[in-house]
Design a protein around this motif. Sequence first.
Motif, PDB file in Angstrom:
ATOM      1  N   ILE A  36       9.667  11.039  11.399  1.00  0.00           N
ATOM      2  CA  ILE A  36       9.594  12.380  11.975  1.00  0.00           C
ATOM      3  C   ILE A  36       8.146  12.837  12.181  1.00  0.00           C
ATOM      4  N   GLY A  37       7.183  11.970  11.872  1.00  0.00           N
ATOM      5  CA  GLY A  37       5.766  12.274  12.048  1.00  0.00           C
ATOM      6  C   GLY A  37       4.979  10.992  12.185  1.00  0.00           C
ATOM      7  N   GLN A  38       3.684  11.109  12.477  1.00  0.00           N
ATOM      8  CA  GLN A  38       2.861   9.922  12.693  1.00  0.00           C
ATOM      9  C   GLN A  38       1.669   9.828  11.751  1.00  0.00           C
ATOM     10  N   HIS A  39       1.507  10.821  10.876  1.00  0.00           N
ATOM     11  CA  HIS A  39       0.326  10.811  10.004  1.00  0.00           C
ATOM     12  C   HIS A  39       0.604  10.009   8.733  1.00  0.00           C
ATOM     13  N   CYS A  40       0.937   8.744   8.912  1.00  0.00           N
ATOM     14  CA  CYS A  40       1.185   7.848   7.773  1.00  0.00           C
ATOM     15  C   CYS A  40      -0.156   7.351   7.237  1.00  0.00           C
ATOM     16  N   ILE A  41      -0.361   7.457   5.922  1.00  0.00           N
ATOM     17  CA  ILE A  41      -1.617   6.995   5.328  1.00  0.00           C
ATOM     18  C   ILE A  41      -1.481   5.600   4.713  1.00  0.00           C
ATOM     19  N   ALA A  42      -0.381   4.925   4.999  1.00  0.00           N
ATOM     20  CA  ALA A  42      -0.179   3.530   4.560  1.00  0.00           C
ATOM     21  C   ALA A  42      -0.215   3.366   3.050  1.00  0.00           C
ATOM     22  N   CYS A  43       0.239   4.383   2.319  1.00  0.00           N
ATOM     23  CA  CYS A  43       0.261   4.281   0.861  1.00  0.00           C
ATOM     24  C   CYS A  43       1.342   3.323   0.377  1.00  0.00           C
ATOM     25  N   GLY A  44       2.377   3.131   1.173  1.00  0.00           N
ATOM     26  CA  GLY A  44       3.441   2.206   0.812  1.00  0.00           C
ATOM     27  C   GLY A  44       4.458   2.734  -0.174  1.00  0.00           C
ATOM     28  N   HIS A  45       4.366   4.028  -0.517  1.00  0.00           N
ATOM     29  CA  HIS A  45       5.303   4.588  -1.496  1.00  0.00           C
ATOM     30  C   HIS A  45       6.758   4.448  -1.028  1.00  0.00           C
ATOM     31  N   CYS A  46       6.986   4.680   0.255  1.00  0.00           N
ATOM     32  CA  CYS A  46       8.358   4.657   0.766  1.00  0.00           C
ATOM     33  C   CYS A  46       9.003   3.287   0.568  1.00  0.00           C
ATOM     34  N   VAL A  47       8.221   2.243   0.808  1.00  0.00           N
ATOM     35  CA  VAL A  47       8.737   0.881   0.648  1.00  0.00           C
ATOM     36  C   VAL A  47       8.907   0.548  -0.829  1.00  0.00           C
ATOM     37  N   ALA A  48       7.915   0.952  -1.632  1.00  0.00           N
ATOM     38  CA  ALA A  48       7.916   0.596  -3.051  1.00  0.00           C
ATOM     39  C   ALA A  48       9.019   1.288  -3.836  1.00  0.00           C
ATOM     40  N   VAL A  49       9.416   2.506  -3.410  1.00  0.00           N
ATOM     41  CA  VAL A  49      10.400   3.267  -4.183  1.00  0.00           C
ATOM     42  C   VAL A  49      11.830   2.876  -3.860  1.00  0.00           C
ATOM     43  N   CYS A  50      12.046   2.226  -2.728  1.00  0.00           N
ATOM     44  CA  CYS A  50      13.412   1.905  -2.301  1.00  0.00           C
ATOM     45  C   CYS A  50      14.085   0.939  -3.284  1.00  0.00           C
ATOM     46  N   PRO A  51      15.211   1.340  -3.889  1.00  0.00           N
ATOM     47  CA  PRO A  51      15.857   0.483  -4.889  1.00  0.00           C
ATOM     48  C   PRO A  51      16.593  -0.713  -4.295  1.00  0.00           C
ATOM     49  N   GLU A  52      16.782  -0.707  -2.968  1.00  0.00           N
ATOM     50  CA  GLU A  52      17.589  -1.757  -2.348  1.00  0.00           C
ATOM     51  C   GLU A  52      16.786  -2.655  -1.387  1.00  0.00           C
ATOM     52  N   GLU A  53      15.447  -2.461  -1.315  1.00  0.00           N
ATOM     53  CA  GLU A  53      14.608  -3.196  -0.357  1.00  0.00           C
ATOM     54  C   GLU A  53      15.157  -3.033   1.065  1.00  0.00           C
ATOM     55  N   ALA A  54      15.580  -1.817   1.365  1.00  0.00           N
ATOM     56  CA  ALA A  54      16.207  -1.556   2.660  1.00  0.00           C
ATOM     57  C   ALA A  54      15.228  -1.038   3.703  1.00  0.00           C
ATOM     58  N   LEU A  55      14.029  -0.673   3.269  1.00  0.00           N
ATOM     59  CA  LEU A  55      13.093  -0.033   4.194  1.00  0.00           C
ATOM     60  C   LEU A  55      11.815  -0.852   4.321  1.00  0.00           C
ATOM     61  N   ASP A  56      11.306  -0.930   5.549  1.00  0.00           N
ATOM     62  CA  ASP A  56      10.038  -1.589   5.805  1.00  0.00           C
ATOM     63  C   ASP A  56       9.155  -0.612   6.573  1.00  0.00           C
ATOM     64  N   ASN A  57       7.848  -0.780   6.438  1.00  0.00           N
ATOM     65  CA  ASN A  57       6.881   0.094   7.097  1.00  0.00           C
ATOM     66  C   ASN A  57       5.807  -0.797   7.714  1.00  0.00           C
ATOM     67  N   ILE A  58       5.559  -0.637   8.992  1.00  0.00           N
ATOM     68  CA  ILE A  58       4.615  -1.547   9.650  1.00  0.00           C
ATOM     69  C   ILE A  58       3.190  -1.395   9.102  1.00  0.00           C
ATOM     70  N   LYS A  59       2.874  -0.241   8.491  1.00  0.00           N
ATOM     71  CA  LYS A  59       1.549  -0.048   7.913  1.00  0.00           C
ATOM     72  C   LYS A  59       1.457  -0.510   6.463  1.00  0.00           C
ATOM     73  N   ALA A  60       2.582  -0.682   5.823  1.00  0.00           N
ATOM     74  CA  ALA A  60       2.622  -1.151   4.437  1.00  0.00           C
ATOM     75  C   ALA A  60       3.838  -2.057   4.277  1.00  0.00           C
ATOM     76  N   PRO A  61       3.774  -3.257   4.855  1.00  0.00           N
ATOM     77  CA  PRO A  61       4.951  -4.134   4.931  1.00  0.00           C
ATOM     78  C   PRO A  61       5.542  -4.507   3.573  1.00  0.00           C
ATOM     79  N   LEU A  62       6.848  -4.582   3.553  1.00  0.00           N
ATOM     80  CA  LEU A  62       7.557  -5.014   2.354  1.00  0.00           C
ATOM     81  C   LEU A  62       7.094  -6.403   1.925  1.00  0.00           C
ATOM     82  N   ALA A  63       6.825  -7.265   2.898  1.00  0.00           N
ATOM     83  CA  ALA A  63       6.415  -8.642   2.596  1.00  0.00           C
ATOM     84  C   ALA A  63       5.105  -8.700   1.821  1.00  0.00           C
ATOM     85  N   ASN A  64       4.278  -7.659   1.920  1.00  0.00           N
ATOM     86  CA  ASN A  64       2.988  -7.644   1.231  1.00  0.00           C
ATOM     87  C   ASN A  64       3.026  -6.938  -0.120  1.00  0.00           C
TER      88      ASN A  64
END
Length: 270
Positions: A36-64
Motif C-alpha cells: 500500500i506504499g513504496q517507502h520500504c526501508i528494506a529492514c526485512g521485518h515482514c519476511v522475518a516475522v512470517c510464521p509460515e514463510e509465506a511472504l517475500d520482499n524484493i528488497k529483503a528476499p526470503l532466500a537471504n
Amino acid sequence: MDLIQVNQEKCIRCGLCATVCPTDVIGMDSSGPKTIGQHCIACGHCVAVCPEEALDNIKAPLANQTPLGETPVLDSDTAARFLRSRRSIRSYKETTVPREKILQLLSIARLAPTGGNTQGVSYLVIDNKATLRKITAAVVDWMEEEIKKNSPWAAYFSGNVTKYRKTGKDVILRSAPCLIIAKAPKDFMPRGRDNAHFSLTYAELFAPTIELGTCWAGYFEACALSGYQPLLNLLQLPEKMAVTGGLMVGYPRFSYKRLVDRSPLDVAFQ
C-alpha cells in the motif's frame, strides 16, 4: 514488480507482516497482505516475522534470511560479563592479521543497526606497515600545527608529539598491524558518521570472539575530519567520500585478569 509476493497457499492471514512494518508499506485485506506504499526501508521485518514463510520482499528476499532455529540467548550475567570484558587495546603483537579475519569482522559490522536502515558505510583496510607509519607521521604533523595555532587541543596533543619526536613511539595507531577506516559519501553526513560508529562498535564487540583486539583511532579520525590534506592524500579517497571512523585492529599483546569499573551511573527519570 510488486514489492512483496505472497504464497497464498501458505499465508494464514495473521497480519503480522503489516503490523510489524515500520513505514506502513504493507496492508491487509480479505485476500491477505498487499503493498500500500513504496517507502520500504528494506529492514526485512515482514519476511522475518512470517510464521509460515509465506511472504517475500524484493528488497529483503526470503532466500537471504537465515533461520534462527534454536539460537541460544545469553543470560544477563553472561552478557554483562562479556560486554564489560571488552577492552581498548593499545599494545599489539607484531603478528599480521589475516585478511580473512578482517573480512569476518566487517561482515558482522555491516549488520549493525543504522538510521532508517540507510547503512551506506564502506571500508578501507590498511595493513601495509609503511603506509601505517606514514599515517602516524601525518597525524603527528597535524597535531604539531594545531599546537602552533594554540588550538583548544594544544595541551592535549603536546605530550604525544614530544614522545613521538623523541622516541619514534607510535602514539597514534599504537603500532597496530591493521587500521580499518570507515567511509561514507560527504552528502550523507551526519548520518554516515553515525552509521559508521554503530558499525565499528559491532566490530569492537565481535573482535574478542576471534581473538582480536581493537581500539578507536580517535586522533586519526579527528585529523581526517579536520580536512588535513597530507593525511587525505595518503588515503586516496574519492573526492565525494569522507572518513567517518577508524579502528585499530590486531592481536592483543597482553591479557587482563580483572574487569575495570567506570564512572557511577548517572540517570534521571521523568
